[in-house]
Design a protein around this motif. Structure first.
Motif, PDB file in Angstrom:
ATOM      1  N   ASP A 144      -4.582   7.230   7.157  1.00  0.00           N
ATOM      2  CA  ASP A 144      -5.013   6.839   5.817  1.00  0.00           C
ATOM      3  C   ASP A 144      -4.465   5.474   5.418  1.00  0.00           C
ATOM      4  OD1 ASP A 144      -6.248   9.284   5.781  1.00  0.00           O
ATOM      5  OD2 ASP A 144      -4.784  10.250   4.458  1.00  0.00           O
ATOM      6  N   ALA A 188       0.815  -1.223   0.000  1.00  0.00           N
ATOM      7  CA  ALA A 188       0.000   0.000   0.000  1.00  0.00           C
ATOM      8  C   ALA A 188       0.846   1.270   0.000  1.00  0.00           C
ATOM      9  CB  ALA A 188      -0.927  -0.007   1.215  1.00  0.00           C
ATOM     10  N   ILE A 218       1.741  14.021  -3.538  1.00  0.00           N
ATOM     11  CA  ILE A 218       0.378  13.587  -3.256  1.00  0.00           C
ATOM     12  C   ILE A 218      -0.456  14.756  -2.723  1.00  0.00           C
ATOM     13  CG2 ILE A 218       1.171  11.252  -2.708  1.00  0.00           C
ATOM     14  CD1 ILE A 218       0.665  11.913   0.263  1.00  0.00           C
ATOM     15  N   ALA A 235      -6.262   2.092   4.043  1.00  0.00           N
ATOM     16  CA  ALA A 235      -5.812   1.478   2.794  1.00  0.00           C
ATOM     17  C   ALA A 235      -5.629  -0.034   2.918  1.00  0.00           C
ATOM     18  CB  ALA A 235      -4.506   2.124   2.337  1.00  0.00           C
ATOM     19  N   THR A 285       1.313   4.200  -2.924  1.00  0.00           N
ATOM     20  CA  THR A 285       0.240   5.178  -3.105  1.00  0.00           C
ATOM     21  C   THR A 285       0.520   6.465  -2.338  1.00  0.00           C
ATOM     22  OG1 THR A 285      -1.300   3.323  -3.207  1.00  0.00           O
ATOM     23  CG2 THR A 285      -2.259   5.508  -2.954  1.00  0.00           C
ATOM     24  N   PHE A 286       1.310   6.342  -1.291  1.00  0.00           N
ATOM     25  CA  PHE A 286       1.577   7.488  -0.421  1.00  0.00           C
ATOM     26  C   PHE A 286       2.914   8.168  -0.732  1.00  0.00           C
ATOM     27  CE2 PHE A 286      -1.348   4.748   1.799  1.00  0.00           C
ATOM     28  CZ  PHE A 286      -2.255   5.614   2.368  1.00  0.00           C
TER      29      PHE A 286
END
Length: 333
Positions: A263, A139, A147, A267, A142-143
């Protein structure tokens, strides 16, 4: 490397290794009580004049021309680099709000709080046993990079003159969505997987059903399907130690570390909050200097000891805390 000092007083930047517990303001105030009485930062004639007066009350600082400030607050929970500016160096402190920073944070799965850390109240509990190190690492991409990050509703940011946390606590619908902010996550990695081998527990403070409804009402119409609800089988999250892991990150100024953890919990199909947070670097000041031009931090214990008793001065007239600062300060001309 620190510049050679030939003339005093000076204006300078230095960093203190703040401990977890005290507020940044209390740390600055304790250091201020020393700085305003030191010839390292105050002209000798001003010190002499202040000492003659002796009109200050207990707990108050003598009026001094020297300025002092900090370059970016750390929450009471957090420890690590806190940059201090004295004199003309206070004008340089704004640079540290936007500089690259490094953090280490321990994340605890299975629970999210209103503050996104262990200082807050439990808002929701969730399943966590299905989460593996591999799923967390999958995950993370994505971070990373550039962003858009949305500040938490329980923050001091204002919307139409009202703090976001007031909307949430009072159940007042937000007038518009919370604006996302562009931040850059230069690096983000899992550096330790603790599993259940730790002593962390969920906070004892819990949201009431009324408080949960207030949050839902505040966010209604802004976010889709806002439901602040525990998942079934709550025993999974309360009877044993939920999984914890440590993240290390290098981020741009303005990044909410707690939001990343919160977050990330979503996720991986769970919930998460911060239980430890260390700022290991802020610009050129670091707990463990590794780059050319780095400055180390002065241990908090040095100041804590000096506030109680500055101790005897050495042959050159400097006390232990002054020597420690001189060894690690960046002089601003």
């Amino acid at each position: 490397m620190p510049k050679t000092v030939t003339k005093f007083p000076v204006s300078a930047l230095f960093a203190v290794a703040k401990p977890s517990g005290p507020t940044s303001m209390s740390v600055v105030n304790d250091i201020k009580s020393l700085v305003t009485q030191s010839r390292l930062f105050v002209k000798a004639e001003e010190l002499e004049k202040a000492n003659k007066g002796k009109q200050k009350k207990k707990g108050k600082f003598s009026k001094s021309a020297v300025k002092i400030g900090q370059g970016g607050t750390l929450d009471p929970l957090a420890d690590g680099v806190l940059v201090i500016g004295v004199g003309k160096a206070t004008k340089k402190l704004s640079e540290f709000l936007d500089c690259v920073k490094e953090y280490r944070t321990t994340s605890l799965l299975g629970c999210e709080t209103d503050s996104f850390d262990s200082e807050g109240a439990v808002v929701r509990v969730a399943h966590w046993k299905h989460v593996t190190r591999e799923s967390v690492e999958e995950a993370l991409p994505t971070f990373r990079g550039d962003i858009q990050q949305k500040p938490p509703i329980f923050s001091a940011l204002k919307m139409d003159g009202k703090h976001l946390y007031d909307y949430a606590r009072e159940g007042i619908p937000l007038p518009r969505p919370i604006e996302s902010r562009p931040v850059t996550i230069h690096a983000l990695d899992v550096i330790e997987w603790k599993g259940s081998d730790h002593s962390f527990r969920f906070p004892e403070k819990k949201f009431t059903e009324e408080q949960k409804q207030a949050v839902e009402k505040a966010l209604h119409g802004i976010e889709d399907q806002v439901i602040v609800k525990d998942e079934p089988e709550e025993a999974e999250t309360s009877d044993v130690s939920a999984t914890a892991f440590v993240l290390q990150m290098r981020v741009s100024g303005g990044t909410y570390v707690r939001s990343i953890v919160h977050d990330l919990g979503h996720a991986v199909g769970s919930a998460a909050h911060v239980v430890t947070l260390t700022r290991s670097r802020q610009g050129r000041f670091a707990l463990e200097p590794t780059e050319e031009g780095d400055f180390a931090c002065v241990p908090w214990e040095v100041f804590e000891k000096a506030v109680k008793d500055p101790g005897e001065a050495d042959a050159d007239g400097w006390t232990e805390w002054e020597r420690a600062v001189m060894d690690k300060m960046d002089i601003v001309d």
